[in-house]
Design a protein around this motif. Structure first.
Motif, PDB file in Angstrom:
ATOM      1  N   ASP A 163       0.841  -1.196   0.000  1.00 37.74           N
ATOM      2  CA  ASP A 163       0.000   0.000   0.000  1.00 37.74           C
ATOM      3  C   ASP A 163       0.881   1.254   0.000  1.00 37.74           C
ATOM      4  N   CYS A 203       1.512   5.403   0.293  1.00 40.11           N
ATOM      5  CA  CYS A 203       0.969   6.415   1.200  1.00 40.11           C
ATOM      6  C   CYS A 203      -0.256   7.068   0.571  1.00 40.11           C
ATOM      7  N   ASN A 204      -1.284   7.189   1.361  1.00 40.77           N
ATOM      8  CA  ASN A 204      -2.472   7.915   0.909  1.00 40.77           C
ATOM      9  C   ASN A 204      -2.747   9.033   1.901  1.00 40.77           C
ATOM     10  N   THR A 205      -3.816   9.740   1.710  1.00 37.10           N
ATOM     11  CA  THR A 205      -4.108  10.905   2.555  1.00 37.10           C
ATOM     12  C   THR A 205      -4.438  10.516   3.996  1.00 37.10           C
ATOM     13  N   ASP A 206      -4.819   9.253   4.241  1.00 31.87           N
ATOM     14  CA  ASP A 206      -5.145   8.812   5.594  1.00 31.87           C
ATOM     15  C   ASP A 206      -3.906   8.402   6.390  1.00 31.87           C
ATOM     16  N   GLN A 207      -2.816   8.137   5.696  1.00 29.77           N
ATOM     17  CA  GLN A 207      -1.623   7.635   6.355  1.00 29.77           C
ATOM     18  C   GLN A 207      -0.486   8.646   6.252  1.00 29.77           C
ATOM     19  N   GLU A 242       4.389   0.649  13.837  1.00 27.83           N
ATOM     20  CA  GLU A 242       3.654   1.860  13.461  1.00 27.83           C
ATOM     21  C   GLU A 242       4.575   3.037  13.137  1.00 27.83           C
TER      22      GLU A 242
END
Length: 171
Positions: free
Chosen positions: A6, A8-12, A90
């Motif tokens: 996955d 990086c998207n706007t949630d991460q 994390e």
């Protein structure tokens, strides 16, 4: 490091660490250098966001003076110390890199899972792990725990003993 599927998207929140190779002329050994001071699109580097940590080791002069008071010298080195200290899963997206092993391969994304050279918090994290050992093992190995607690300077062990037999036992 571990490959990730996955991106990086706007949630991460993640940070891609710039890196490059360094080849020493005397050997063919390849070393990767990471740049935690490189600024992201926001103008902030991952090093600016990290807590550097307090100084938790004795100063080198004290270690060397204690070392010189003994007739038997013992020195050691923790090989690839940073690479032996795992970070929390994390936190690994803040150590993301683009990598390929061969120029013909497709570039893939990976998270670095261990303490990484070039990040502001790395020296503290590695030394803090070393400082934890005597706390966890002190009651079973009290003499060795004292050596670990006071005679390391980063990843170098510098201590001495009054006799060869005592030095062998400590080692």
């Amino acid at each position: 490091m571990s490959e990730i599927k996955d991106v990086c998207n706007t949630d991460q929140v993640c940070f891609y660490l710039p890196h490059h190779e360094v080849i020493k002329k005397s050997t063919t050994k390849l070393q990767i250098v990471y740049d935690g001071s490189a600024k992201s699109d926001s103008g902030v580097s991952v090093n600016k966001l990290q807590y550097v940590g307090a100084r938790i080791q004795e100063d080198l002069i004290s270690i060397l003076l204690r070392f010189r008071q003994n007739s038997v010298a013992i020195c050691g080195d923790i090989v690839k110390m940073y690479r032996q200290v795992w970070i929390k899963q994390e936190h690994s997206p803040f150590q993301r890199i683009l990598w390929r092993s061969n120029p013909a391969d497709e570039v893939r994304e990976h998270n670095l899972n261990t303490v990484t050279f070039g990040l502001a918090s790395s020296p503290f994290l590695a030394v803090r792990c070393l400082k934890q050992l005597p706390l966890e093992c002190g009651e079973h190995f009290s003499e060795v725990s004292q050596v670990i607690a006071r005679d390391f300077y980063v990843d170098y062990l510098i201590f001495g003993s009054s006799s060869v037999q005592e030095a062998v036992n400590l080692c």
